[in-house]
Design a protein around this motif. Structure first.
Motif, PDB file in Angstrom:
ATOM      1  N   ARG A   1       0.508  -0.986  -0.063  1.00 21.25           N
ATOM      2  CA  ARG A   1      -0.022   0.130  -0.051  1.00 21.25           C
ATOM      3  C   ARG A   1       0.832   1.080  -0.123  1.00 21.25           C
ATOM      4  NH1 ARG A   1      -3.433   1.188   5.267  1.00 21.25           N
ATOM      5  NH2 ARG A   1      -2.323   1.457   5.959  1.00 21.25           N
TER       6      ARG A   1
ATOM      7  N   TYR B   1       3.665   3.218  -6.699  1.00 23.09           N
ATOM      8  CA  TYR B   1       3.090   2.387  -8.178  1.00 23.09           C
ATOM      9  C   TYR B   1       1.497   3.051  -7.633  1.00 23.09           C
ATOM     10  CZ  TYR B   1       2.063  -2.144  -6.157  1.00 23.09           C
ATOM     11  OH  TYR B   1       1.182  -2.927  -5.221  1.00 23.09           O
ATOM     12  N   VAL B   2       1.178   3.024  -6.262  1.00 23.33           N
ATOM     13  CA  VAL B   2      -0.390   2.629  -5.440  1.00 23.33           C
ATOM     14  C   VAL B   2      -0.620   3.947  -5.828  1.00 23.33           C
ATOM     15  CG1 VAL B   2      -1.203   2.496  -3.747  1.00 23.33           C
ATOM     16  CG2 VAL B   2       0.086   0.760  -4.435  1.00 23.33           C
ATOM     17  N   ASP B   3       0.402   5.390  -5.463  1.00 24.07           N
ATOM     18  CA  ASP B   3       0.017   7.019  -5.657  1.00 24.07           C
ATOM     19  C   ASP B   3       0.130   7.292  -7.518  1.00 24.07           C
ATOM     20  OD1 ASP B   3       0.810   7.281  -3.102  1.00 24.07           O
ATOM     21  OD2 ASP B   3       3.077   7.502  -3.164  1.00 24.07           O
TER      22      ASP B   3
ATOM     23  N   ALA C   1      -0.900   5.603  -9.413  1.00 21.89           N
ATOM     24  CA  ALA C   1      -2.385   4.717 -10.307  1.00 21.89           C
ATOM     25  C   ALA C   1      -3.392   5.836  -9.231  1.00 21.89           C
ATOM     26  CB  ALA C   1      -2.425   3.009  -9.326  1.00 21.89           C
ATOM     27  N   ARG C   2      -3.110   6.082  -8.332  1.00 16.94           N
ATOM     28  CA  ARG C   2      -4.061   7.295  -7.581  1.00 16.94           C
ATOM     29  C   ARG C   2      -4.444   8.520  -8.232  1.00 16.94           C
ATOM     30  NH1 ARG C   2      -2.420   6.620  -2.589  1.00 16.94           N
ATOM     31  NH2 ARG C   2      -3.913   5.232  -1.677  1.00 16.94           N
TER      32      ARG C   2
ATOM     33  N   VAL D   1      -7.265   6.160  -9.961  1.00 11.29           N
ATOM     34  CA  VAL D   1      -7.980   4.728 -10.947  1.00 11.29           C
ATOM     35  C   VAL D   1      -8.845   4.452  -9.156  1.00 11.29           C
ATOM     36  CG1 VAL D   1      -7.454   2.121 -10.509  1.00 11.29           C
ATOM     37  CG2 VAL D   1      -6.087   4.096 -11.775  1.00 11.29           C
TER      38      VAL D   1
ATOM     39  N   LYS E   1     -10.164   3.744  -5.821  1.00 12.86           N
ATOM     40  CA  LYS E   1      -9.997   2.588  -4.497  1.00 12.86           C
ATOM     41  C   LYS E   1      -9.711   0.793  -4.859  1.00 12.86           C
ATOM     42  CE  LYS E   1      -9.397   2.495   0.434  1.00 12.86           C
ATOM     43  NZ  LYS E   1     -10.076   3.841   1.605  1.00 12.86           N
TER      44      LYS E   1
ATOM     45  N   GLN F   1     -10.583  -0.828  -7.136  1.00 16.41           N
ATOM     46  CA  GLN F   1      -9.692  -0.835  -8.218  1.00 16.41           C
ATOM     47  C   GLN F   1      -8.532  -1.466  -7.710  1.00 16.41           C
ATOM     48  OE1 GLN F   1     -10.514   0.961 -12.201  1.00 16.41           O
ATOM     49  NE2 GLN F   1     -12.236  -0.485 -12.766  1.00 16.41           N
ATOM     50  N   ILE F   2      -7.660   0.116  -6.862  1.00 16.72           N
ATOM     51  CA  ILE F   2      -6.312  -0.020  -6.587  1.00 16.72           C
ATOM     52  C   ILE F   2      -5.972  -1.634  -5.339  1.00 16.72           C
ATOM     53  CG2 ILE F   2      -4.541   1.010  -5.312  1.00 16.72           C
ATOM     54  CD1 ILE F   2      -5.900   3.592  -6.786  1.00 16.72           C
ATOM     55  N   TRP F   3      -6.675  -2.261  -5.091  1.00 11.45           N
ATOM     56  CA  TRP F   3      -6.799  -2.938  -4.039  1.00 11.45           C
ATOM     57  C   TRP F   3      -6.781  -4.334  -4.907  1.00 11.45           C
ATOM     58  CZ3 TRP F   3      -5.159  -3.502   0.719  1.00 11.45           C
ATOM     59  CH2 TRP F   3      -4.875  -1.955   2.244  1.00 11.45           C
TER      60      TRP F   3
ATOM     61  N   HIS G   1      -4.249  -4.337  -7.548  1.00  8.00           N
ATOM     62  CA  HIS G   1      -2.442  -4.234  -7.947  1.00  8.00           C
ATOM     63  C   HIS G   1      -2.434  -4.941  -6.129  1.00  8.00           C
ATOM     64  CE1 HIS G   1      -2.563  -2.011 -11.377  1.00  8.00           C
ATOM     65  NE2 HIS G   1      -3.683  -0.718 -11.484  1.00  8.00           N
TER      66      HIS G   1
END
Length: 315
Positions: A208, A212-214, A216-217, A221, A223, A225-227, A230
């Motif tokens: 988290r 790459y999470v930042d 995607a955010r 994208v 939340k 789909q991110i979880w 990814h």
């Protein structure tokens, strides 16, 4: 992929050979005389010596090992000292019960640890997150035999809602088979689910915080789909390794659980063989546990390479 599988199988062969030597050598560390135990205290020295000669126990160690290894390669694990039955048939009779126990434990642990790990990381409720942490601490600290005894007393003796022992094949009576498996599976999965939850929780927390999470955010994208696409997917990959390693150890850990619940599996067979100094059964049961452990880890390696396209194995 096929080349990698073949390479991993070739790596397993020398491990099995070394394991066979260790398994054979361990029986000489077991105190007691199986012949004296079998014939009883009234046996004369002549009778004891004759029985040892018939069983081949007077032969040199290398000859005994070579005879046993050649038999194993031919699918013959020997004859039990205690009841004079083929070891392979004794193990085949007990193996389904242990497989049901181990597979059930693995499924229950997996189905509980993933939601708990997600809850412990993503839940906005601080009390729920603390509850997951408390569950992990209790699961890792409590001995399995203590959990088993408490479950037997609570659900088997006090409430009398579940059987305290025995086993019914699932193909004979599905409902009764599940009832007999509930307490043993709960005993074994308590620690396993806590261990897996702790590892997945740590992995999810690390993923988290990844860059790459930042990214995607920032691209908009959602939340969810991110979880789902990814964080969870990447966090589960290392968990597969831990899952596979511990599933392999469940076969050995089943000895205690099967003893508590009088469960007729390979673990109980091994424990009885140790008590009776039944060397062939001990060797066959331990060899089976080693083989199952190696097979499970081989499957995990193959599955890991299929799920993670970033992995490239050398030729």
């Amino acid at each position: 992929m096929l080349r990698y599988i073949g390479f991993r199988v070739l790596q397993v062969l020398p491990v099995l050979f070394v394991a066979s030597i260790v398994i054979w050598g361990m029986i000489f560390l077991v105190p007691g005389d199986p012949v004296a135990l079998k014939l009883g205290p009234d046996a004369t020295p002549l009778q004891l010596e004759s029985a040892r000669e018939d069983l081949g126990l007077n032969d040199p160690v290398l000859i005994q090992y070579g005879r046993w290894l050649s038999g194993v390669l031919a699918g013959n694990l020997g004859i039990s000292f205690a009841n004079e039955l083929p070891v392979s048939s004794l193990i085949a009779e007990r193996l389904p019960a242990t497989l049901h126990l181990v597979i059930g434990t693995a499924l229950v642990s997996l189905l509980t640890s993933v939601p708990l790990a997600l809850l412990g990381v993503s839940s906005p409720n601080r009390t729920l997150r603390m509850g997951v942490s408390a569950y992990i601490s209790m699961a890792l600290a409590a001995p399995s035999f203590l959990i088993g005894v408490l479950l037997v007393y609570l659900f088997g003796v006090n409430l009398s809602v579940l059987p305290t022992g025995g086993y019914i094949p699932i193909w004979e009576d599905f409902g009764e088979s599940v009832r007999h498996l509930v307490l043993p599976i709960a005993t074994m999965s308590f620690f396993f689910s806590g261990l897996l939850t702790r590892f997945l929780k740590s992995s999810l927390t690390s993923e988290r915080a990844a860059e790459y999470v930042d990214t995607a955010r920032s691209k908009g994208v959602s939340k969810r789909q991110i979880w789902r696409k990814h964080i969870l997917r990447n966090a589960l990959l290392p968990g597969i390794t831990i899952f596979g390693l511990y599933v392999g150890t469940l076969f050995a850990g089943a000895v205690i659980t099967e003893s508590i619940f009088n469960f007729p599996g390979v673990g109980r067979l091994l424990l009885d063989a140790v008590r009776e100094r039944d060397y062939p059964v001990m060797q066959g049961a331990i060899l089976l546990v080693v083989v199952l452990f190696l097979v499970v880890n081989l499957l995990v390696d193959v599955l890991y390479s299929m799920l993670d396209p970033r992995i490239r194995y050398a030729k």
